[in-house]
Structure formats: structure tokens, C-alpha cells
Design an enzyme around this catalytic site. Structure first.
Site, PDB file in Angstrom:
ATOM      1  N   TYR A 139       0.748  -1.150  -0.127  1.00 55.28           N
ATOM      2  CA  TYR A 139      -0.021  -0.049   0.244  1.00 55.28           C
ATOM      3  C   TYR A 139       0.839   1.137   0.204  1.00 55.28           C
ATOM      4  O   TYR A 139       0.433   2.395  -0.454  1.00 55.28           O
ATOM      5  CB  TYR A 139      -0.923   0.120   1.064  1.00 55.28           C
ATOM      6  CG  TYR A 139      -2.142  -0.780   1.122  1.00 55.28           C
ATOM      7  CD1 TYR A 139      -2.235  -2.095   0.603  1.00 55.28           C
ATOM      8  CD2 TYR A 139      -3.301   0.109   1.512  1.00 55.28           C
ATOM      9  CE1 TYR A 139      -3.170  -2.886   0.735  1.00 55.28           C
ATOM     10  CE2 TYR A 139      -4.773  -0.803   1.009  1.00 55.28           C
ATOM     11  CZ  TYR A 139      -4.398  -2.292   0.798  1.00 55.28           C
ATOM     12  OH  TYR A 139      -5.730  -2.974   0.768  1.00 55.28           O
ATOM     13  N   LYS A 187       3.795 -15.451   3.201  1.00 53.91           N
ATOM     14  CA  LYS A 187       4.162 -16.177   2.070  1.00 53.91           C
ATOM     15  C   LYS A 187       5.880 -16.262   2.047  1.00 53.91           C
ATOM     16  O   LYS A 187       6.294 -16.035   1.113  1.00 53.91           O
ATOM     17  CB  LYS A 187       3.473 -15.544   1.068  1.00 53.91           C
ATOM     18  CG  LYS A 187       3.486 -16.384  -0.570  1.00 53.91           C
ATOM     19  CD  LYS A 187       2.548 -17.209  -0.599  1.00 53.91           C
ATOM     20  CE  LYS A 187       2.441 -18.112  -1.742  1.00 53.91           C
ATOM     21  NZ  LYS A 187       1.644 -19.434  -1.693  1.00 53.91           N
ATOM     22  N   ASP A 219      -2.442 -18.472   1.553  1.00 58.93           N
ATOM     23  CA  ASP A 219      -3.268 -19.479   0.626  1.00 58.93           C
ATOM     24  C   ASP A 219      -3.835 -20.457   1.775  1.00 58.93           C
ATOM     25  O   ASP A 219      -5.128 -20.562   1.715  1.00 58.93           O
ATOM     26  CB  ASP A 219      -2.689 -20.023  -0.533  1.00 58.93           C
ATOM     27  CG  ASP A 219      -1.306 -20.686  -0.336  1.00 58.93           C
ATOM     28  OD1 ASP A 219      -0.664 -20.611   0.813  1.00 58.93           O
ATOM     29  OD2 ASP A 219      -0.728 -21.237  -1.309  1.00 58.93           O
ATOM     30  N   ASP A 243      -6.057  -7.368   4.240  1.00 57.06           N
ATOM     31  CA  ASP A 243      -7.184  -6.534   3.608  1.00 57.06           C
ATOM     32  C   ASP A 243      -8.170  -7.686   3.162  1.00 57.06           C
ATOM     33  O   ASP A 243      -9.304  -7.599   3.475  1.00 57.06           O
ATOM     34  CB  ASP A 243      -6.510  -5.727   2.586  1.00 57.06           C
ATOM     35  CG  ASP A 243      -7.976  -5.044   1.725  1.00 57.06           C
ATOM     36  OD1 ASP A 243      -8.752  -4.785   2.461  1.00 57.06           O
ATOM     37  OD2 ASP A 243      -7.842  -4.965   0.443  1.00 57.06           O
ATOM     38  N   ASP A 247     -11.809  -9.528   4.787  1.00 60.08           N
ATOM     39  CA  ASP A 247     -13.203  -9.624   4.111  1.00 60.08           C
ATOM     40  C   ASP A 247     -13.844 -10.885   4.220  1.00 60.08           C
ATOM     41  O   ASP A 247     -14.852 -11.230   4.457  1.00 60.08           O
ATOM     42  CB  ASP A 247     -13.100  -9.147   2.587  1.00 60.08           C
ATOM     43  CG  ASP A 247     -13.356  -7.652   2.382  1.00 60.08           C
ATOM     44  OD1 ASP A 247     -13.279  -6.919   3.488  1.00 60.08           O
ATOM     45  OD2 ASP A 247     -13.950  -7.345   1.323  1.00 60.08           O
TER      46      ASP A 247
HETATM   47  C1  IPM Z   1     -10.247  -1.580   3.925  1.00 56.88           C
HETATM   48  C2  IPM Z   1     -10.710  -1.008   2.758  1.00 56.88           C
HETATM   49  C3  IPM Z   1      -9.578  -0.077   2.273  1.00 56.88           C
HETATM   50  C4  IPM Z   1      -8.364  -0.908   2.353  1.00 56.88           C
HETATM   51  C5  IPM Z   1      -9.699   0.737   0.887  1.00 56.88           C
HETATM   52  C6  IPM Z   1     -11.105   1.333   0.626  1.00 56.88           C
HETATM   53  C7  IPM Z   1      -8.381   1.625   0.557  1.00 56.88           C
HETATM   54  O1  IPM Z   1     -10.603  -2.183   1.810  1.00 56.88           O
HETATM   55  O2  IPM Z   1     -10.330  -0.872   4.881  1.00 56.88           O
HETATM   56  O3  IPM Z   1     -10.497  -2.875   3.941  1.00 56.88           O
HETATM   57  O4  IPM Z   1      -7.832  -1.592   1.286  1.00 56.88           O
HETATM   58  O5  IPM Z   1      -7.684  -0.923   3.203  1.00 56.88           O
HETATM   59 MN    MN Z   2     -10.696  -4.102   2.521  1.00 60.67          MN
END
Ligand code: IPM
Ligand code: MN
Length: 365
Positions: A139, A187, A219, A243, A247
Site C-alpha cells: 500500500y 508467504k 493461501d 485486507d 473480508d
Molecule cells: C479496507 C478497505 C481499504 C483498504 C480501501 C478502501 C483503501 O478495503 O479498509 O479494508 O484496502 O484498506
Molecule cells: Mn478491505
């Protein structure tokens, strides 16, 4: 407490409105004085100020004790270059506040177990915390960019021992107040940054003989999260892996809309739901505000250091779900008790004050 509110874009605006209501009411109950300052970020800020992270917003955030963020992202700006998009506002915010440790808890809520995409017997008992490094890796690594004729693009994954040590410490400290297990995700079979990550985390772990450490490749971790999520306690990982895995972990609970996050370790703490701006459902009063509200609970815990107030909000979330109320994202089939964003906010004010009153009565006997 001085709290800067950055509602941002899309459903960020709706869910933050409800989160602020709960925070005000609970703070009033516990006589915590809160001052709010609302500022622009993301697409909303580009539209009004020409920048996704205006100077005014930066200054207001740096004066606060904590920042409460909604979500950032607007399809209107999809064609802009990465450095002009709403999302860069969020990355600049994170950098300015300095928080490098992003805590993302995901736990099975018994009354929502049927909303999980996993079979109940697989997901039951899951209670994990992702500790995501937030200021390093791909990032922010330099150099990054395109070559002259844009036939190539590059990003740099870079980590120093110091960056790995400080996030590892947070993971081990968190594990101590939980089930005392850290899974470090990397990794290391391919990446040098991961070799350094693994070595450094192993060295830090020597100071925590009471905490079990295991290493997993990313993975394999992604696979274990859907086959055996209850094996995890604290998952420690770098920025991009975190990240993606967060999710995945979040949606196991039934909806991304349920999950909260806290970013700590810097000058000023940052609280935000894990979900994004969800432009497809924005402005319809149907988004789930519970992730934003759970972020308020984390704020009360980590910044206000007010255990009872945090607990009141957490108990209220549990109770409102047990009572059968659902926003559309967590209602399965033709569910009867579907409520809107603002109705869920009303209910949460009521349930939070009820939980606060009960715990108040309990603690004063
Ligand atoms: C998160 C989001 C952010 C990230 C984006 C919106 C930049 O996906 O907070 O997980 O990738 O960190
Ligand atoms: Mn995210």
C-alpha cells in the site's frame, strides 16, 4: 472526548449517523462528555473541496482523541488515477493518524448462525481477531508507478524489522487477553518480506512463552478460514493479506455489514466499519448500521477506556439480534422483522440504554 466524524461516501453517511446517535446517548448515560466535529473525506470531499483529504479535515483529525469514519469510495470517480481517487483520502488519513495496527474482530453470533454462508457446525464457536499491519507493505512501498508508455506498472512490498516488531507486539498482547494463540500469516515460501516477517515474529514470540505461535501461508489461511474457522484466535498479518483475509472472515459472520475495526498504535485512534461505501444500496435506508455501531463499542473500549459503556453497546447488538430484528443484508428468506437503517438505530438506542441501565443497577448493588 473530542471525536472527529468522517461519514464519507455512500452508506457511510447513513450508518455513521446512527453510530453517532448511539455514542451520544450512551456517553450521556455514563456522563462522558463528547464533542463532535464533522468533516469531509473521500468522494464527498473531492466534490466540495477538490481533494479527497482536505487540509481542514487533516487538522480536525489531528486535534481529536479519536476519528470515527463511515466509508470511502464513489463510482463517480472510478476513472481517476489512484492518487486522485476517494480511497487515497483514507490512506492519507491512516498515515496522518499514525495507527499501524488494524484490529478486525469476527465472531459467530449464535442468533445469526443461519446467516453464515458456512454450515452452522463449521462456523459455531468461531471467535477470531485479525491484527492487520496498516501502514506498510504494497500500500505504501516505494517505488511505485507506471513506466513512461504505461506498458508496465509496479508496486513495492517492503517491511522493516521495526515495523514487524511493533505489530507483532500488539498481536501477542491481544492474544494474552484472549485464548493465547497467534497465527502469523505470510508467504515465506516465496517472498523475502515474509522471511523477515516470520523471523521477526518468532523472535518477538520468545517474550510471550504463554502464547502459542503458529505460522501459516496466506493461501492455506484462506482455506482454513472456510473449513475450520474456530481454530483461530489472533491472526497476525501484513497489510494486503490482512485486507483480503478480513473480508473473508467478515462475511463468514453473515454480512460484511456487521464488522467493526479499530486502528491503534498511533497518535490518534481510528474507528471504522470493515464494509465499504456500497454505492448500490446507498441512500435507501437499508444498510446495516451494526458494523459502525460496533466500531463505537471499540471506541468506548480503547479510546474512552470505559468498559461498561462498551459492554452496553455490545450487549445491545446481541440483544437486538436475539429479539429477531434484522436489516435486509442479514435477513434470510422472507423474514418478517426486516428493519431499515434508521429503525435499527432507534432500536439500538433503546437496547443500549436498557443494557446500560441493567448493568448500572447491577454494579451499584
Ligand atoms: C479496507 C478497505 C481499504 C483498504 C480501501 C478502501 C483503501 O478495503 O479498509 O479494508 O484496502 O484498506
Ligand atoms: Mn478491505
Amino acid at each position: 472526548m473530542k471525536i472527529t466524524i468522517l461519514a464519507g461516501d455512500g452508506i457511510g453517511i447513513e450508518v455513521t449517523r446512527q453510530a453517532v446517535r448511539i455514542l451520544s446517548e450512551v456517553a450521556k448515560f455514563y456522563q462522558i462528555i463528547v464533542e463532535f466535529d464533522e468533516q469531509l473525506i473521500g468522494g464527498a470531499a473531492i466534490r466540495e473541496k477538490g481533494s479527497p483529504f482536505p487540509e481542514e479535515t487533516r487538522r480536525a483529525c489531528l486535534k481529536a482523541d479519536a476519528v470515527l469514519l463511515g466509508a470511502v469510495g464513489d463510482p463517480e470517480f472510478d476513472d481517476l488515477l489512484p492518487e486522485q481517487r476517494p480511497e487515497i483520502g483514507l490512506l492519507k488519513l491512516r498515515q496522518s493518524l499514525g495507527g499501524f495496527a488494524n484490529l478486525r474482530p469476527a465472531a459467530a453470533i449464535p442468533s445469526l448462525i443461519e446467516s453464515s454462508p458456512l454450515r452452522a457446525e463449521v462456523f459455531e464457536g468461531t471467535d477470531l481477531l485479525i491484527v492487520r499491519e496498516l501502514l506498510g507493505g504494497l500500500y505504501f512501498g516505494q517505488p511505485r508507478g507506471f513506466n513512461a508508455d504505461k506498458t508496465e506498472a509496479f508496486n513495492t512490498m517492503r517491511y522493516s524489522v521495526e515495523e514487524i516488531e511493533r505489530i507483532a507486539l500488539i498481536a501477542f498482547e491481544s492474544a494474552r487477553s484472549r485464548r493465547k494463540k497467534v497465527t502469523s500469516v505470510d508467504k515465506a515460501n516465496v517472498l523475502e518480506t515474509s522471511r523477515l516477517w516470520r523471523e521477526t515474529v518468532t523472535r518477538v514470540s520468545e517474550k510471550y512463552p504463554d502464547v502459542e505461535l503458529e505460522h501459516l501461508f496466506v493461501d492455506a489461511c484462506a482455506m482454513h478460514l472456510v473449513t475450520n474457522p474456530s481454530r483461530f484466535d489472533v491472526i497476525l498479518t501484513e497489510n494486503l493479506f490482512g485486507d483480503i483475509l478480513s473480508d473473508e472472515a467478515a462475511v463468514l459472520t453473515g454480512s460484511l455489514g456487521m464488522l467493526a475495526s479499530a486502528t491503534i498504535g498511533g497518535k490518534i485512534d481510528l474507528y471504522e466499519p470493515v464494509h465499504g461505501s456500497a454505492p448500490d444500496i446507498a441512500g435507501q435506508d437499508i444498510a446495516n448500521p451494526l458494523g459502525a455501531i460496533a466500531s463505537v463499542a471499540m471506541l468506548l473500549q480503547h479510546t474512552a477506556k470505559h468498559e461498561h459503556a462498551a459492554e452496553a453497546v455490545e450487549t445491545a447488538i446481541k440483544n437486538v439480534l436475539e429479539a429477531g430484528y434484522r436489516t435486509a443484508d442479514i435477513a434470510r428468506g422472507n423474514y418478517q422483522n426486516v428493519v431499515s437503517t434508521s429503525e435499527m438505530g432507534d432500536l439500538m438506542v433503546q437496547y443500549a440504554l436498557e443494557a446500560a441501565n441493567i448493568s448500572y443497577a447491577f454494579h451499584s448493588v
